[in-house]
Write a protein that holds these residues in place. Structure first.
Motif, short mmCIF file in Angstrom:
data_model
loop_
_atom_site.label_atom_id
_atom_site.label_comp_id
_atom_site.label_asym_id
_atom_site.label_seq_id
_atom_site.Cartn_x
_atom_site.Cartn_y
_atom_site.Cartn_z
N ILE A 51 2.36 -38.20 -95.11
CA ILE A 51 1.54 -37.68 -94.01
C ILE A 51 2.16 -36.34 -93.67
CG2 ILE A 51 0.67 -38.02 -91.68
CD1 ILE A 51 1.44 -41.01 -92.02
N PHE A 53 1.72 -33.17 -91.19
CA PHE A 53 1.08 -32.67 -89.98
C PHE A 53 1.50 -31.21 -89.81
CE2 PHE A 53 1.19 -32.93 -85.05
CZ PHE A 53 -0.03 -32.29 -84.95
N VAL A 75 -3.83 -32.57 -90.37
CA VAL A 75 -3.06 -33.67 -90.92
C VAL A 75 -3.59 -33.97 -92.32
CG1 VAL A 75 -2.21 -36.02 -90.58
CG2 VAL A 75 -2.85 -34.63 -88.59
N LEU A 130 -7.45 -34.25 -91.71
CA LEU A 130 -7.91 -34.43 -90.35
C LEU A 130 -7.63 -33.14 -89.59
CD1 LEU A 130 -8.86 -36.22 -87.97
CD2 LEU A 130 -6.52 -37.11 -87.84
N LEU A 141 0.23 -36.76 -81.16
CA LEU A 141 0.72 -36.85 -82.54
C LEU A 141 2.03 -36.08 -82.69
CD1 LEU A 141 -0.22 -38.29 -85.07
CD2 LEU A 141 -1.37 -36.20 -85.76
N CYS A 174 -4.37 -41.60 -86.17
CA CYS A 174 -5.14 -40.83 -87.15
C CYS A 174 -6.40 -41.56 -87.58
CB CYS A 174 -4.27 -40.49 -88.36
SG CYS A 174 -2.97 -39.28 -88.00
N TYR A 178 -10.08 -40.01 -87.40
CA TYR A 178 -10.59 -39.61 -88.71
C TYR A 178 -12.12 -39.74 -88.74
CZ TYR A 178 -10.00 -38.78 -93.74
OH TYR A 178 -10.01 -38.23 -94.99
#
Length: 179
Positions: A51, A53, A75, A130, A141, A174, A178
């Protein structure tokens, strides 16, 4: 992409992560131009998820021949086996969370839990990122990643469990956002 598929390096999570007593592997760290990661691009991961970000900067991230724009508050999600290549500006900032399925599933009863996330193992031939626009979601986040970095870098009791819980929160957040 510059390489033929048969020449694309494959990396194991061993190169990047902490290892728990049970063999589960994970790592969370700041992502920027100075991050010490010696990998060739394009490449793929054989046994772990990523992941990424991005909080600042721009560029392009090519995943399985599909090019995506890097911009602040984006993301990206990678599943094992996906070929990817990244090109970014000098001011790139963000966080990266790497984890094996063994780590993620270590406290789960459903061995298929990772398939519930729409950004991993998409049935379509793409893995769109995302793009976050809601400031509350961005701050939440950002906070979760920062807390995960603290947990990974401490010897505090139950830090692995806390990191695991934070990964769950990141993935669930997420999933809710999404498209």
């Amino acid at each position: 992409m510059k390489h033929k598929p048969e020449h694309i390096p494959v990396y194991s999570i061993d190169k990047f992560s902490k290892k728990t007593a049970g063999g589960a592997q994970y790592n969370v760290e700041v992502f920027n131009k100075d991050r010490d990661f010696k990998v060739a691009y394009p490449h793929r991961h054989d046994d772990f998820y990523e992941i990424l970000f991005i909080t600042n900067g721009n560029g392009t991230y090519t995943i399985d021949l599909q090019e995506y724009q890097i911009k602040p508050n984006t993301v990206f999600f990678l599943s094992p086996g996906q070929i990817h290549e990244i090109s970014f500006s000098e001011d790139i900032q963000g966080y990266i969370f790497l984890f094996s399925s063994i780590f993620y599933l270590s406290n789960k009863t459903d061995p298929y839990k990772l398939f519930e996330f729409p950004f991993f193992y998409s049935l379509e031939y793409n893995s769109p990122p995302l793009y976050l626009t809601d400031i509350k979601s961005i701050n939440e986040l950002d906070s979760l990643f920062k807390k995960a970095i603290v947990e990974v870098n401490t010897d505090a009791i139950d830090s692995q469990e806390a990191t695991h819980a934070l990964l769950d929160l990141i993935l669930i957040s997420c999933k809710r956002l999404y498209p």
